[in-house]
Design a protein around this motif. Structure first.
Motif, PDB file in Angstrom:
ATOM      1  N   VAL A  79     -29.428 -13.825 -79.916  1.00 32.11           N
ATOM      2  CA  VAL A  79     -30.491 -13.364 -79.024  1.00 32.11           C
ATOM      3  C   VAL A  79     -29.971 -12.260 -78.115  1.00 32.11           C
ATOM      4  N   TYR A  80     -28.822 -12.515 -77.470  1.00 35.55           N
ATOM      5  CA  TYR A  80     -28.262 -11.471 -76.603  1.00 35.55           C
ATOM      6  C   TYR A  80     -27.984 -10.202 -77.395  1.00 35.55           C
ATOM      7  N   GLU A  81     -27.372 -10.330 -78.559  1.00 37.29           N
ATOM      8  CA  GLU A  81     -27.012  -9.133 -79.317  1.00 37.29           C
ATOM      9  C   GLU A  81     -28.245  -8.357 -79.757  1.00 37.29           C
ATOM     10  N   ALA A  82     -29.312  -9.062 -80.084  1.00 37.68           N
ATOM     11  CA  ALA A  82     -30.541  -8.362 -80.476  1.00 37.68           C
ATOM     12  C   ALA A  82     -31.148  -7.609 -79.300  1.00 37.68           C
ATOM     13  N   LEU A  83     -31.179  -8.228 -78.117  1.00 39.57           N
ATOM     14  CA  LEU A  83     -31.723  -7.567 -76.933  1.00 39.57           C
ATOM     15  C   LEU A  83     -30.848  -6.378 -76.539  1.00 39.57           C
ATOM     16  N   ARG A  84     -29.547  -6.590 -76.528  1.00 38.73           N
ATOM     17  CA  ARG A  84     -28.609  -5.501 -76.212  1.00 38.73           C
ATOM     18  C   ARG A  84     -28.769  -4.351 -77.193  1.00 38.73           C
ATOM     19  N   ASP A  85     -28.824  -4.665 -78.467  1.00 36.43           N
ATOM     20  CA  ASP A  85     -28.868  -3.612 -79.481  1.00 36.43           C
ATOM     21  C   ASP A  85     -30.178  -2.837 -79.453  1.00 36.43           C
ATOM     22  N   GLN A 101     -30.206   4.102 -65.586  1.00 33.22           N
ATOM     23  CA  GLN A 101     -30.351   3.138 -64.491  1.00 33.22           C
ATOM     24  C   GLN A 101     -30.886   1.832 -65.061  1.00 33.22           C
ATOM     25  N   LEU A 102     -30.143   0.743 -64.832  1.00 37.12           N
ATOM     26  CA  LEU A 102     -30.485  -0.562 -65.369  1.00 37.12           C
ATOM     27  C   LEU A 102     -30.616  -1.583 -64.244  1.00 37.12           C
ATOM     28  N   LEU A 103     -31.629  -2.445 -64.359  1.00 35.42           N
ATOM     29  CA  LEU A 103     -31.716  -3.643 -63.517  1.00 35.42           C
ATOM     30  C   LEU A 103     -31.247  -4.809 -64.368  1.00 35.42           C
ATOM     31  N   LEU A 104     -30.103  -5.361 -64.023  1.00 36.89           N
ATOM     32  CA  LEU A 104     -29.502  -6.483 -64.731  1.00 36.89           C
ATOM     33  C   LEU A 104     -29.360  -7.643 -63.752  1.00 36.89           C
ATOM     34  N   HIS A 105     -28.695  -8.699 -64.156  1.00 39.21           N
ATOM     35  CA  HIS A 105     -28.440  -9.774 -63.199  1.00 39.21           C
ATOM     36  C   HIS A 105     -27.010  -9.732 -62.707  1.00 39.21           C
ATOM     37  N   GLY A 106     -26.068  -9.768 -63.630  1.00 38.84           N
ATOM     38  CA  GLY A 106     -24.662  -9.790 -63.241  1.00 38.84           C
ATOM     39  C   GLY A 106     -24.007 -11.127 -63.472  1.00 38.84           C
ATOM     40  N   ALA A 107     -24.795 -12.148 -63.818  1.00 38.34           N
ATOM     41  CA  ALA A 107     -24.229 -13.459 -64.130  1.00 38.34           C
ATOM     42  C   ALA A 107     -24.799 -13.968 -65.445  1.00 38.34           C
ATOM     43  N   MET A 108     -25.008 -13.063 -66.388  1.00 40.27           N
ATOM     44  CA  MET A 108     -25.495 -13.430 -67.714  1.00 40.27           C
ATOM     45  C   MET A 108     -24.300 -13.616 -68.638  1.00 40.27           C
ATOM     46  N   ALA A 109     -24.246 -14.775 -69.271  1.00 36.93           N
ATOM     47  CA  ALA A 109     -23.200 -15.063 -70.249  1.00 36.93           C
ATOM     48  C   ALA A 109     -23.858 -15.555 -71.531  1.00 36.93           C
ATOM     49  N   CYS A 116     -21.949 -10.304 -70.124  1.00 33.52           N
ATOM     50  CA  CYS A 116     -22.928  -9.540 -70.905  1.00 33.52           C
ATOM     51  C   CYS A 116     -23.189  -8.172 -70.287  1.00 33.52           C
ATOM     52  N   GLU A 117     -23.290  -8.122 -68.963  1.00 39.73           N
ATOM     53  CA  GLU A 117     -23.594  -6.853 -68.301  1.00 39.73           C
ATOM     54  C   GLU A 117     -22.464  -5.842 -68.504  1.00 39.73           C
ATOM     55  N   GLY A 118     -21.223  -6.301 -68.423  1.00 40.55           N
ATOM     56  CA  GLY A 118     -20.103  -5.411 -68.676  1.00 40.55           C
ATOM     57  C   GLY A 118     -20.072  -4.928 -70.111  1.00 40.55           C
ATOM     58  N   ASP A 119     -20.371  -5.838 -71.036  1.00 42.89           N
ATOM     59  CA  ASP A 119     -20.420  -5.473 -72.448  1.00 42.89           C
ATOM     60  C   ASP A 119     -21.483  -4.409 -72.697  1.00 42.89           C
ATOM     61  N   LEU A 120     -22.678  -4.612 -72.127  1.00 39.51           N
ATOM     62  CA  LEU A 120     -23.759  -3.639 -72.307  1.00 39.51           C
ATOM     63  C   LEU A 120     -23.388  -2.299 -71.699  1.00 39.51           C
ATOM     64  N   LEU A 140     -27.595 -10.418 -56.194  1.00 41.32           N
ATOM     65  CA  LEU A 140     -26.401 -10.676 -55.375  1.00 41.32           C
ATOM     66  C   LEU A 140     -25.609 -11.885 -55.860  1.00 41.32           C
ATOM     67  N   HIS A 141     -26.191 -12.715 -56.746  1.00 38.38           N
ATOM     68  CA  HIS A 141     -25.437 -13.832 -57.322  1.00 38.38           C
ATOM     69  C   HIS A 141     -24.727 -13.409 -58.607  1.00 38.38           C
ATOM     70  N   CYS A 142     -24.219 -12.199 -58.607  1.00 44.77           N
ATOM     71  CA  CYS A 142     -23.550 -11.639 -59.777  1.00 44.77           C
ATOM     72  C   CYS A 142     -22.066 -11.963 -59.778  1.00 44.77           C
ATOM     73  N   HIS A 143     -21.461 -11.794 -60.941  1.00 46.23           N
ATOM     74  CA  HIS A 143     -20.005 -11.778 -61.075  1.00 46.23           C
ATOM     75  C   HIS A 143     -19.599 -10.320 -61.282  1.00 46.23           C
ATOM     76  N   PHE A 144     -19.047  -9.696 -60.259  1.00 49.85           N
ATOM     77  CA  PHE A 144     -18.633  -8.296 -60.377  1.00 49.85           C
ATOM     78  C   PHE A 144     -17.340  -8.260 -61.189  1.00 49.85           C
ATOM     79  N   THR A 145     -17.354  -7.553 -62.331  1.00 51.60           N
ATOM     80  CA  THR A 145     -16.201  -7.577 -63.228  1.00 51.60           C
ATOM     81  C   THR A 145     -15.544  -6.207 -63.353  1.00 51.60           C
ATOM     82  N   GLU A 146     -14.306  -6.231 -63.817  1.00 53.71           N
ATOM     83  CA  GLU A 146     -13.572  -4.991 -64.019  1.00 53.71           C
ATOM     84  C   GLU A 146     -14.236  -4.127 -65.090  1.00 53.71           C
ATOM     85  N   LEU A 147     -14.802  -4.757 -66.127  1.00 50.26           N
ATOM     86  CA  LEU A 147     -15.454  -3.991 -67.179  1.00 50.26           C
ATOM     87  C   LEU A 147     -16.707  -3.306 -66.661  1.00 50.26           C
ATOM     88  N   MET A 148     -17.475  -3.978 -65.818  1.00 42.51           N
ATOM     89  CA  MET A 148     -18.624  -3.324 -65.189  1.00 42.51           C
ATOM     90  C   MET A 148     -18.163  -2.108 -64.393  1.00 42.51           C
TER      91      MET A 148
END
Length: 487
Positions: A79-85, A101-109, A116-120, A140-148
């Motif tokens: 499901v994630y890969e289909a939405l991302r793709d 410009q994207l509106l994401l969540h930041g805590a999607m796994a 997921c957000e870093g991958d996208l 604001l309930h995101c996980h801020f990652t190095e990949l992001m």
């Protein structure tokens, strides 16, 4: 200038048993480039706002996917890969673009993806190259990652909880992307890892004051943006936790200095900013002065945090104590709704309510009820948008116990969840909402008192005892001094 925009979001409770699949996204709606037109007050509200902002400046918009799902377990990989793709395919077809410009969540796994957000964002960077600015707006309930951070030029998080500033932050990010694309600014980011896990409301001090200090820092010369990602405590991923980041205009030293200063200030508040939940009986026993009902937040059974929304702990205690003039909802129980719809308005019947989804839901409660109203395709106000509740039923039990049943699992945002079904609130002694904090924007003005009630629900508020396997155990409150002596 051509802007590419999209919205993909869910908040993953990695401890939740039920995965997030196609049905969870379809329940809210999956829109393929037309959400801003088809659902301008619902799921597409933000893209509608952003489109208006961009086009008012004479710029071009390419709108891609818009979908979101209520929090639950990890998203199914396919499901994630289909939405991302789909987003990536739309972007590939739109190239060249001047900004993303994207509106994401930041805590999607998802299965196989902790970020997921870093991958996208990384895949978008590979498509557009190094010179096209990419901006991410995060919950604001995101996980801020190095990949992001590596993949995006500017990342901005909501400042308010409840999230009443989505549009405001979107406008901020848009202006920064325009300036970046035009070469007027060069964003650089510094991050302070707070090494904290918790839940912090910005509706009261000292968090209100801290938000104001972040805003004040944004007015300092050279500072472009300041964000505090609170983290999502029920997301067990390697880079989870609260982080504060500062974006400066090509001044890494300034960004680092401001991030360290504000991060240390936030750390110093740690003992004073957490929620103070109380027990069910303590809430029901209290004498609370003022006008209006006492609002009880059933914080551990919040569908917005991945809980089922069908726990019965507060309901059972109300019945056992014979407390009346109460409104409770929205409780997720499609089976009970089916029975009530079949019986019809005015029917009196024995109904088994709630307690369907496991130990965290408690045991079902058996009540003799009257079916007072059936509302098809009900919805509620939700921080500036409309949130679907599906088919809803209002049932009334003895002592004026009014229960709102919903067929779509979602937290209670708006007072019209109740009033839209015919349930009045001002005359109630208690109003019980299935929410942790987003209810506050609408219910606090109606309330004599707002209380956060602890129950044995699916969301564990003993943050030191959450059984993380992937994130480091080196965090407060599990560890008294995770920073060592240097802060």
């Amino acid at each position: 200038m051509k802007f590419f925009i999209a919205h993909l979001a869910t908040e993953t409770n990695t401890f939740a048993a039920a995965p997030t699949g196609w049905g969870a996204f379809e329940e809210v709606g999956i829109f393929h480039g037309d959400a801003s037109v088809r659902e301008p007050e619902g799921a597409g509200a933000f893209l509608h706002f952003l489109r208006g902002l961009i086009e008012a400046d004479g710029n071009e918009v390419v709108e891609s996917l818009c979908t979101l799902a209520q929090p639950a377990g990890r998203t199914v990989r396919a499901v994630y890969e289909a939405l991302r793709d789909e987003i990536l395919a739309d972007l590939r077809a739109a190239l060249p673009v001047d900004a993303v410009q994207l509106l994401l969540h930041g805590a999607m796994a998802a299965d196989g993806y902790d970020d997921c957000e870093g991958d996208l964002a990384a895949r978008i960077r590979a498509l557009v190259g190094p010179d096209v600015p990419i901006g991410l707006e995060l919950d604001l309930h995101c996980h801020f990652t190095e990949l992001m951070q590596r993949s995006a030029d500017v990342i901005v998080a909501f400042k308010e909880y409840p999230h009443i500033d989505t549009d405001e932050r979107g406008r901020e990010l848009y202006r920064l992307l325009v300036a970046t694309a035009a070469g007027r600014v060069k964003p650089v980011t510094a991050v302070f890892d707070c090494k904290m896990a918790g839940l912090w409301h910005t509706t009261r001090e000292p968090m209100q004051g801290f938000v104001r200090r972040m805003q004040a820092a944004e007015r300092e010369p050279g500072v472009l943006s300041v964000s505090l990602g609170h983290g999502f405590p029920w997301g067990d991923v390697p880079q989870a936790g609260a982080k504060l980041w500062v974006v400066s205009d090509n001044d890494p030293a300034l960004a680092r200095a401001v991030a360290d200063r504000l991060g240390a200030e936030f750390w110093a508040l740690r003992e004073r900013i957490g929620a103070q939940p109380i027990g069910i009986d303590e809430a029901l026993d209290g004498t609370w002065a003022g006008q209006g009902p006492v609002v009880l937040a059933d914080i551990a059974d919040n569908p917005g945090g991945g809980a089922a929304g069908d726990s019965t702990f507060i309901l059972r205690r109300l019945v056992e104590r014979g407390i009346g003039d109460v409104a409770l909802g929205a409780l997720w129980d499609p089976g009970a709704i089916h029975i009530c719809k079949s019986a019809g308005v005015g029917a009196q019947l024995a109904l088994r309510i709630g307690g369907k989804c496991g130990p965290a839901s408690g045991q079902p409660v058996d009540l003799r009820v009257s079916v007072r109203a059936i509302v098809e395709n009900h919805s509620q106000r939700a921080l500036g948008t409309r949130e679907r509740l599906g088919d809803c039923v209002w049932v009334e039990a003895a002592n004026g116990l009014h229960i709102l049943l919903a067929s779509i699992r979602t937290q209670t945002y708006g007072a019209d969840a109740f009033t839209g079904a015919g349930i009045t609130l001002a005359d109630k002694s208690f109003v019980v909402v299935k929410s942790t904090q987003h209810f506050h924007a609408e219910f606090a003005p109606l309330a004599r008192k707002v209380l956060y009630v602890s129950t044995p629900g699916a969301m564990n508020f003993d943050f030191a005892a959450i059984p993380y396997a992937l994130r480091s155990p080196d965090y407060w409150p599990r560890v008294a001094a995770p920073h060592g002596a240097g802060i």
